[in-house]
Design an enzyme around this catalytic site. Structure first.
Site, PDB file in Angstrom:
ATOM      1  N   ILE A  41       0.836  -1.211   0.004  1.00 56.54           N
ATOM      2  CA  ILE A  41      -0.009   0.024  -0.018  1.00 56.54           C
ATOM      3  C   ILE A  41       0.892   1.298   0.023  1.00 56.54           C
ATOM      4  CG2 ILE A  41      -1.699  -1.171   1.089  1.00 56.54           C
ATOM      5  CD1 ILE A  41      -1.057   0.033   3.654  1.00 56.54           C
ATOM      6  N   ASP A  42       0.467   2.568  -0.304  1.00 52.52           N
ATOM      7  CA  ASP A  42       1.000   3.711  -0.231  1.00 52.52           C
ATOM      8  C   ASP A  42       1.368   3.930   1.141  1.00 52.52           C
ATOM      9  OD1 ASP A  42       2.130   5.939  -0.873  1.00 52.52           O
ATOM     10  OD2 ASP A  42       0.203   6.918  -1.735  1.00 52.52           O
ATOM     11  N   CYS A  43       2.276   3.494   1.916  1.00 53.22           N
ATOM     12  CA  CYS A  43       2.547   3.769   3.031  1.00 53.22           C
ATOM     13  C   CYS A  43       2.815   5.437   3.309  1.00 53.22           C
ATOM     14  CB  CYS A  43       3.727   3.102   3.608  1.00 53.22           C
ATOM     15  SG  CYS A  43       3.302   1.476   3.690  1.00 53.22           S
ATOM     16  N   ASN A  45       0.884   7.821   2.795  1.00 53.32           N
ATOM     17  CA  ASN A  45      -0.330   8.291   3.113  1.00 53.32           C
ATOM     18  C   ASN A  45      -0.528   7.872   4.585  1.00 53.32           C
ATOM     19  OD1 ASN A  45      -0.895   9.391   0.738  1.00 53.32           O
ATOM     20  ND2 ASN A  45      -2.081   7.620  -0.065  1.00 53.32           N
TER      21      ASN A  45
END
Length: 87
Positions: A41-43, A45
């Protein structure tokens, strides 16, 4: 590797050898899934976000560790409903 080496030593003295592979798979599968999730996931964010973790003692402790150390999320509260383990 440590568990496999330990299994070799233990099995030397047993009439029926014990296979520890299933145990190793069960214990390491979830760790690798958590790492995969953290990297998938887009960590960015999530970094710096805050979280509250509540559950039984072992699960909330593990989740708090994953969130803070692997995902960069600040755990502001981690609790358990087990009164004996609440401290």
């Amino acid at each position: 590797n440590f568990i496999r080496q330990l299994a070799l030593e233990l099995n030397k003295n047993l009439e029926v050898p014990v296979n520890f592979e299933q145990y190793i798979q069960r214990q390491t599968r979830f760790i690798s899934q958590a790492t995969w999730f953290a990297h998938s996931i887009d960590c960015q964010n999530l970094t710096g976000k805050r979280a509250v973790v509540f559950g039984d003692a072992t699960h909330s402790a593990a989740m708090a560790r994953i969130l803070s150390m692997e995902m960069g999320i600040k755990v502001v509260f981690a609790g358990t409903f087990c009164r004996m383990l609440s401290d």
